[in-house]
Design an enzyme around this catalytic site. Structure first.
Site, PDB file in Angstrom:
ATOM      1  CG  HIS A  59      -0.221  -0.120   2.537  1.00 16.59           C
ATOM      2  ND1 HIS A  59       0.555   0.875   3.071  1.00 16.59           N
ATOM      3  CD2 HIS A  59      -0.159  -1.137   3.425  1.00 16.59           C
ATOM      4  CE1 HIS A  59       1.049   0.470   4.227  1.00 16.59           C
ATOM      5  NE2 HIS A  59       0.638  -0.759   4.469  1.00 16.59           N
TER       6      HIS A  59
HETATM    7  P1  TYD Z   1      -1.461  -2.612   7.870  1.00 18.29           P
HETATM    8  O1  TYD Z   1      -0.751  -1.320   7.930  1.00 18.29           O
HETATM    9  O2  TYD Z   1      -2.636  -2.693   6.952  1.00 18.29           O
HETATM   10  O3  TYD Z   1      -0.420  -3.763   7.521  1.00 18.29           O
HETATM   11  P2  TYD Z   1      -0.192  -4.496   6.120  1.00 18.29           P
HETATM   12  O4  TYD Z   1      -0.241  -3.454   5.063  1.00 18.29           O
HETATM   13  O5  TYD Z   1       1.145  -5.162   6.240  1.00 18.29           O
HETATM   14  O6  TYD Z   1      -1.300  -5.469   5.993  1.00 18.29           O
HETATM   15  O7  TYD Z   1      -1.922  -3.007   9.330  1.00 18.29           O
HETATM   16  C1  TYD Z   1      -2.553  -4.255   9.611  1.00 18.29           C
HETATM   17  C2  TYD Z   1      -3.650  -4.034  10.633  1.00 18.29           C
HETATM   18  O8  TYD Z   1      -3.130  -3.468  11.838  1.00 18.29           O
HETATM   19  C3  TYD Z   1      -4.756  -3.112  10.153  1.00 18.29           C
HETATM   20  O9  TYD Z   1      -5.993  -3.711  10.459  1.00 18.29           O
HETATM   21  C4  TYD Z   1      -4.633  -1.876  10.974  1.00 18.29           C
HETATM   22  C5  TYD Z   1      -3.835  -2.291  12.174  1.00 18.29           C
HETATM   23  N1  TYD Z   1      -2.874  -1.242  12.612  1.00 18.29           N
HETATM   24  C6  TYD Z   1      -3.149  -0.473  13.703  1.00 18.29           C
HETATM   25  O10 TYD Z   1      -4.211  -0.613  14.360  1.00 18.29           O
HETATM   26  N2  TYD Z   1      -2.238   0.476  14.095  1.00 18.29           N
HETATM   27  C7  TYD Z   1      -1.083   0.673  13.428  1.00 18.29           C
HETATM   28  O11 TYD Z   1      -0.265   1.550  13.815  1.00 18.29           O
HETATM   29  C8  TYD Z   1      -0.803  -0.123  12.254  1.00 18.29           C
HETATM   30  C9  TYD Z   1       0.439   0.070  11.458  1.00 18.29           C
HETATM   31  C10 TYD Z   1      -1.732  -1.077  11.874  1.00 18.29           C
END
Ligand code: TYD
Length: 144
Positions: A59
């Protein structure tokens, strides 16, 4: 908007060499204030226990800036600005990869026990994510 108003990998992403205090008892690295990175840290999160072959990230952010540090182990960070794709293999705990907003990034090839610490310029906001690659390209005006 013109293409060159958006960040590119070449003009905005870079490896930042963090201080390393060599010590026979074990080395030490630190980041403080805005001395080492070009944003104020509002949040830290880390990725670990990644099963072999998994890919994280995939992303871009509309406004968030991040510094990614592979504290332990190794992994590859693939950056994409809509024109160029560049791979960074990270395996040093004193290197940070600075990634500004509007750069598509994913993390792959995690080694066993890899630990990736990410320092971010803002608190978590799901609305700041660009999760669809076509939407990202449209956002940076680089639709092909
Ligand atoms: P995400 O940034 O979407 O990770 P990836 O792109 O590797 O899948 O984060 C995964 C999940 O964690 C998403 O549901 C949101 C949550 N999250 C938080 O609650 N706080 C944070 O600081 C981060 C980075 C993610």
């Amino acid at each position: 908007m013109k293409m060159n108003e958006y960040p590119t990998i070449e003009n905005s992403c870079r490896i930042i060499h963090l201080p390393k205090i060599h010590d026979p008892r074990g080395n030490l690295t630190f980041i403080q204030g805005q001395e080492h990175i070009p944003f104020t840290i509002q949040r830290a999160y880390w990725i670990y226990d990644v099963p072999g072959g998994e890919i994280r990230g995939g992303h871009a952010y509309k406004s968030l800036h991040e510094l990614l540090i592979v504290v332990s182990g190794s992994l590859d960070v693939v950056l994409d600005d809509g024109i160029q794709v560049k791979n960074y293999s990270l395996n040093r705990s004193y290197f940070g990869l600075y990634i500004p907003n509007l750069i598509w990034r994913s993390m792959e090839n995690f080694s066993t026990n890899a630990l990736c610490l990410i320092l971010a310029s803002d608190i978590y906001d799901a609305r700041d994510y660009l999760r669809d690659y076509t939407e990202f390209l449209n956002h940076v005006d680089r639709s092909k």
